[in-house]
Design an enzyme around this catalytic site. Structure first.
Site, short mmCIF file in Angstrom:
data_model
loop_
_atom_site.label_atom_id
_atom_site.label_comp_id
_atom_site.label_asym_id
_atom_site.label_seq_id
_atom_site.Cartn_x
_atom_site.Cartn_y
_atom_site.Cartn_z
N HIS A 267 0.82 -1.20 0.00
CA HIS A 267 0.00 0.00 0.00
C HIS A 267 0.87 1.27 0.00
O HIS A 267 0.37 2.36 -0.23
CB HIS A 267 -0.88 -0.04 1.26
CG HIS A 267 -1.96 0.96 1.29
ND1 HIS A 267 -1.76 2.31 1.07
CD2 HIS A 267 -3.28 0.84 1.51
CE1 HIS A 267 -2.90 2.94 1.16
NE2 HIS A 267 -3.84 2.08 1.43
N CYS A 268 2.18 1.12 0.24
CA CYS A 268 2.98 2.33 0.50
C CYS A 268 3.98 2.69 -0.60
O CYS A 268 3.83 3.72 -1.25
CB CYS A 268 3.72 2.17 1.82
SG CYS A 268 2.59 2.08 3.22
N ILE A 269 5.00 1.85 -0.77
CA ILE A 269 6.14 2.25 -1.60
C ILE A 269 5.75 2.55 -3.05
O ILE A 269 6.26 3.51 -3.62
CB ILE A 269 7.28 1.20 -1.55
CG1 ILE A 269 7.55 0.74 -0.12
CG2 ILE A 269 8.56 1.71 -2.19
CD1 ILE A 269 8.18 1.74 0.79
N ILE B 139 2.99 3.76 -4.07
CA ILE B 139 1.97 4.82 -4.15
C ILE B 139 2.44 6.14 -3.55
O ILE B 139 2.29 7.21 -4.17
CB ILE B 139 0.69 4.33 -3.42
CG1 ILE B 139 0.09 3.16 -4.20
CG2 ILE B 139 -0.33 5.46 -3.27
CD1 ILE B 139 -1.08 2.50 -3.53
N ASP B 140 3.02 6.07 -2.37
CA ASP B 140 3.31 7.31 -1.63
C ASP B 140 4.17 8.31 -2.42
O ASP B 140 3.87 9.52 -2.41
CB ASP B 140 3.99 7.00 -0.29
CG ASP B 140 3.12 6.12 0.58
OD1 ASP B 140 1.95 5.89 0.21
OD2 ASP B 140 3.60 5.64 1.62
#
Ligand code: NAD
Length: 435
Positions: free
Chosen positions: A274-276, A278-279
């Site tokens: 969910h993070c790398i 997208i962020d």
């Protein structure tokens, strides 16, 4: 000295503060459990009835949260969940942990954050603290949340308090969890920061204040951009090493012997979670509005997103060596979660690899000890029995290196293995092809 602030700090100290968490997912559930365990009375608010029912029944649906912890806290009346947002009125502090995905055009989708903030704003009362934990671009708390909360006429730092504190949890990490991962906090005003600090100090071992919500938002994006860019770099180094006939894993291990100035990152099948993936796009989107092009982010995104295609090329090459085509071959993917020992398949490169291979005509299947079923391509795939599936496959692709796998046994049973993670390190076999 603000009376509301002092009163809230006293409630936190005396364990009479009521905390609300909005969003009971990978971030919200562990956080709720940690605060409840620290002595506060916690209510989790979620739209998903199944999650609410699970919490109230004392069950955990997150691998890193022990079910018996949830059951004990629910039993003691310190933790409950609800879909009824009226209960936000009685909370002294509310933490927002809802998803911040990308929209169809790969721009930030803050609709869930806005919805959560509205549900608070409609019921905001003097003395409440609101904290945003969802990862987002610098400026969100002040530009998006603050105007919603001040609509009723109260001022931040006076009537209510507003802060940003990025969640940094690393799912599957046995050493660092919500409690012992230092927490960054930025307040809209110094009083907001002070109150938020008092709240987090209750449940988190180390709290690190920064000067503003914007700085706190940027901290999280620096951390994840750092990872994305370094993974992009090392993925490109892997492509270079392939052309040079050098083993990239050997090179990284040797470079990592340097006690200073080098930090190992490892190549792989592409970014997931969910993070790398997208962020960094939240950051580049924000910078675009300021007429600045975030070049490292774009380049890393390009290299990383091409890795699944590269893995497929290696699979095709492995089959070709055995005088087979991808079309009509049976390919078994081992590990479909986005990283080792987790059950989360969001943005997992395994999904891209399955799709790309199927598009080329392969018969694809998977095994994952943590993911018994996979919703994929409008159908439900079942995790296949490991060794029979390995024996049957024309090629086995190790996409996620779960620690439950016995790699020697797998290599032994397989015809050929494409290993994207160096999971077969130390196994000498002509059957293994490494990234
Ligand atoms: N998962 C991680 O490892 C991780 C790590 C650090 C930061 N984050 C960030 O934390 C945030 C939350 O991520 P997550 O992984 O916990 O997401 P998640 O999808 O696991 O959980 C989010 C929950 O929010 C609920 N929800 C959505 N809209 C809602 C609303 N309006 N009101 C109430 N509940 C609502 C959903 O039903 C879901 O249960 C994201 O911004 C993410 O980038 C995640």
């Amino acid at each position: 000295m603000n009376d509301h602030a002092t009163a809230l700090e006293e409630k936190i100290r005396a364990n009479t503060a009521r905390l609300g968490t909005i969003g009971l997912g990978y971030v919200g559930l562990p956080l709720s459990v940690e605060f409840a365990a620290a002595g506060l009375t916690v209510t989790g608010f979620d739209l998903a009835e199944d999650k609410v029912e699970a919490v109230n029944a004392g069950r955990s649906y997150i691998k890193d949260v022990a079910g018996d912890r949830v059951a004990a806290l629910v039993g003691q009346g310190r933790l409950r969940a609800t879909t009824d947002f009226e209960g936000l009125r009685s909370c002294d502090a509310v933490i927002i942990c809802v998803p911040t995905p990308l929209g169809k055009t790969r721009d930030p989708d803050l609709s869930m954050v806005v919805e959560a903030a509205r549900s608070i704003a409609e019921r905001l009362r003097p003395g409440q603290l609101v904290v945003l934990e969802s990862t987002t671009y610098p400026g969100t708390t002040e530009e998006l949340i603050l105007p919603l909360l001040t609509e009723g006429g109260m001022e931040a730092g006076e009537g209510f308090f507003l802060a940003f504190s990025p969640e940094r949890v690393d799912p599957g990490n046995a050493r660092f969890n919500t409690r012992n991962t230092p927490k960054i906090i930025g307040g809209v005003t110094p009083t907001c920061a002070r109150v938020a600090r008092a709240l987090y100090a209750k449940a988190i071992e180390t709290v690190i204040p920064v000067s503003s919500t914007r700085a706190a938002e940027m901290v999280k994006l620096l951390e994840n951009t750092f990872r994305s860019v370094n993974i992009g770099l090392v993925n490109e180094v892997a492509l270079m090493c392939d052309r040079l006939g050098v083993d990239v894993w050997e090179v990284i291990d040797a470079a990592a012997s340097k006690p200073f100035g080098f930090m190992p990152f490892y190549p792989g099948p592409g970014l997931g979670g969910h993070c790398i993936p997208i962020d960094p796009l939240y950051l580049s989107w924000k910078l675009k509005t300021l007429n600045y092009r975030a070049r490292f982010i774009e380049l890393a995104g390009e290299v990383n997103s091409e890795m699944p295609e590269y893995v497929c090329e290696r699979v095709a090459g492995a089959l070709n060596e055995r005088e087979k085509s991808v079309k009509g071959s049976t390919v078994l993917v081992l590990g479909v979660s986005y990283k080792r020992d987790v059950d989360d398949v969001r943005e997992s490169p395994a999904l891209d690899i399955l799709r790309l291979l199927e598009n080329r005509g392969a018969r694809v299947g998977y095994n994952d000890p943590n993911v018994p079923q996979l919703q994929w391509n409008g159908a439900t795939l079942e995790s296949q029995d490991l060794l029979p599936a390995v024996r049957k496959a024309d090629v086995v692709v190790i996409v996620t290196d779960h620690s439950a796998y016995r790699y020697a046994e797998i290599v032994d049973a397989a015809r050929v293995v494409v290993d994207t993670r160096n999971a077969t390190k130390g196994i000498q076999s002509p059957k293994v092809i490494k990234l």
